[in-house]
Write a protein that holds these residues in place. Structure first.
Motif, short mmCIF file in Angstrom:
data_model
loop_
_atom_site.label_atom_id
_atom_site.label_comp_id
_atom_site.label_asym_id
_atom_site.label_seq_id
_atom_site.Cartn_x
_atom_site.Cartn_y
_atom_site.Cartn_z
N ILE A 282 0.87 -1.18 0.00
CA ILE A 282 0.00 0.00 0.00
C ILE A 282 0.90 1.23 0.00
N TYR A 283 0.62 2.19 -0.88
CA TYR A 283 1.50 3.34 -1.07
C TYR A 283 0.70 4.64 -1.03
N VAL A 291 3.57 0.48 -11.42
CA VAL A 291 2.87 -0.78 -11.71
C VAL A 291 1.38 -0.49 -11.76
N SER A 292 0.60 -1.50 -12.03
CA SER A 292 -0.85 -1.35 -12.06
C SER A 292 -1.36 -1.15 -10.64
N THR A 293 -1.96 0.00 -10.38
CA THR A 293 -2.46 0.29 -9.05
C THR A 293 -3.97 0.45 -9.06
N THR A 294 -4.54 0.42 -7.86
CA THR A 294 -5.97 0.63 -7.71
C THR A 294 -6.30 2.11 -7.87
N ASP A 295 -7.60 2.39 -7.92
CA ASP A 295 -8.02 3.78 -7.84
C ASP A 295 -7.63 4.34 -6.47
N LYS A 361 -0.04 -7.33 -6.42
CA LYS A 361 0.19 -7.98 -5.12
C LYS A 361 -1.11 -8.15 -4.33
N VAL A 362 -2.24 -7.96 -5.00
CA VAL A 362 -3.53 -8.15 -4.33
C VAL A 362 -3.93 -9.62 -4.43
N VAL A 377 -4.34 -9.69 -9.34
CA VAL A 377 -5.61 -9.45 -10.03
C VAL A 377 -5.43 -8.78 -11.37
N THR A 378 -4.18 -8.73 -11.87
CA THR A 378 -3.95 -8.17 -13.20
C THR A 378 -3.58 -9.25 -14.21
N ALA A 379 -3.48 -10.51 -13.76
CA ALA A 379 -3.01 -11.58 -14.64
C ALA A 379 -4.05 -12.68 -14.71
#
Length: 393
Positions: A282-283, A291-295, A361-362, A377-379
């Motif tokens: 979490i950032y 990388v692919s991040t959440t909203d 990493k989710v 959850v991106t793959a």
């Protein structure tokens, strides 16, 4: 050295089942940690391997032999316990050689083995001392040397470092790794301390309520936990867990949504899932990796814990702040997240922050069964590791 195999081992005491249908295949020369909370069955499993307990069902093999009904002395094993149990009236030499003298070994052979073991555990010059004249670490090395002189096929260690102070435990972990490399023998080590398990073992066997949850290399257990229990137990502080529901585009939780690519294609709209994310994934928006991040998720700083090399930041997603919770409570609270940041980050209590999660990493878990669904959850979804040991040869 020897391979150790448990096949369908169950141990029952009256109506209570301590270990149920345990299947373990520990390779020759491997260092395996049995880890889990108190009362989970890890010590009972070790004692069954040692022959101190007889299984209610199942078999135990050491090497090519079925040792299920053999007494401990005939199994080719040596044990090191949490209680060092040195004879206070005997010096170090006599403590180490006690088992050999009982078996009527020749004196020359006893001297050779004691000298070799003392050299391995670095006890040179201490053989004439009494146990009371040794430090805690030196006493533990005497207990290990007493096991080494037996030249066993398998070392069984039941929380041997639990009574040492924190600094000495770290030192002895290094010593045990060096010992394993030097002897190249099979070691089965019981601990509730995941730091010991993560740093020392080739594979970790995670046990809960008498059932094997997962056996894999440490980083596999950390990065690809087989279920919610492993995800919550391995890692300190614990993984954050947030319950949600699948929608057309991803996961909907009480306070935020997470987009999911076709990784969860096998899930249906309305399915209940539990999302897991570790504090280090979490950032703050301004520090998010490429990388692919959440909203963006809006939160409020509730509590900060400076740890020296990092700061743990307790985030509140609702308007309720000021309630101090442990890291485990935060990991399961629907309105709380735990984030770790660099030590130079300056955050004030009550400050509003915008954070994102690394979607690679989710983790997704089935809420009902607790089993892992996917760890990214991106793959595209891939089958998770077999909790009974997919990495075995």
């Amino acid at each position: 050295m020897a391979r150790v195999k448990l096949d369908g081992v169950t141990k029952q005491y009256g109506d209570e089942i301590a270990v149920e249908d345990m299947n373990l295949d520990i390779r020759d020369g491997e260092f395996v940690c049995l880890v889990g909370p108190s009362g989970c069955g890890k010590s009972t499993t070790l004692e069954t391997i040692a022959g101190l307990e007889k299984p209610t069902e199942g078999t135990v093999h050491i090497g090519d032999r079925d040792v299920t009904r053999l007494p401990p002395k005939d199994r080719g094993i040596a044990m090191v316990f949490q209680n060092i149990a040195l004879f206070p009236h005997m010096n170090v030499y006599k403590n180490i050689s006690f088992g050999l003298r009982l078996r009527n070994f020749e004196q020359d052979e006893i001297d050779r083995r004691v000298e070799q073991a003392a050299d391995i555990v670095q006890l040179e010059g201490l053989l004439e001392r009494q146990p009371s004249e040794l430090s805690g670490g030196q006493q533990q090395r005497v207990a290990i040397a007493r096991a080494i002189v037996r030249d066993p096929e398998v070392f069984l260690m039941d929380e041997p470092l639990a009574n040492l102070d924190a600094k000495l435990r770290v030192h002895m972990r290094t010593e045990l790794q060096r010992l394993h490399n030097e002897l190249d023998t099979t070691i089965i080590y019981v601990t509730h301390d995941q730091a010991e398990a993560m740093t020392m073992s080739d594979r970790i066997a995670v046990i809960n309520d008498g059932h094997l949850q997962q056996i894999d290399p440490p980083l596999t257990c950390y990065n690809e936990p087989a279920n919610l229990f492993v995800a919550g137990f391995i890692g300190s502080p614990s993984m954050n867990f947030v319950e949600g529901e699948m929608t057309q585009t991803g996961i909907q939780t009480e306070h935020f949504d997470v987009a999911v690519d076709d990784a969860a294609a096998d899930l249906d709209v309305g399915d209940e899932v539990t999302m897991g994310v570790r504090p280090e994934d979490i950032y703050q928006v301004e520090n998010a990796p490429g990388v692919s991040t959440t909203d963006v998720i809006e939160a409020t700083v509730d509590v900060t814990e400076p740890m020296g090399d990092e700061i743990f930041v307790y985030l509140t997603l609702s308007e309720q702040t000021g309630e101090l919770r442990t890291s485990d409570a935060v990991a399961t609270a629907s309105d709380q997240l735990l984030m770790s940041v660099d030590p130079d980050v300056d955050l004030d209590i009550g400050e509003s922050v915008s954070v994102v999660m690394d979607r690679t990493k989710v983790h997704l878990f089935d809420t009902a069964s607790g089993n892992a669904i996917v760890h990214d959850v991106t793959a595209p979804a891939e089958s998770t590791s077999d909790p009974t040991g997919s990495t075995a040869d």
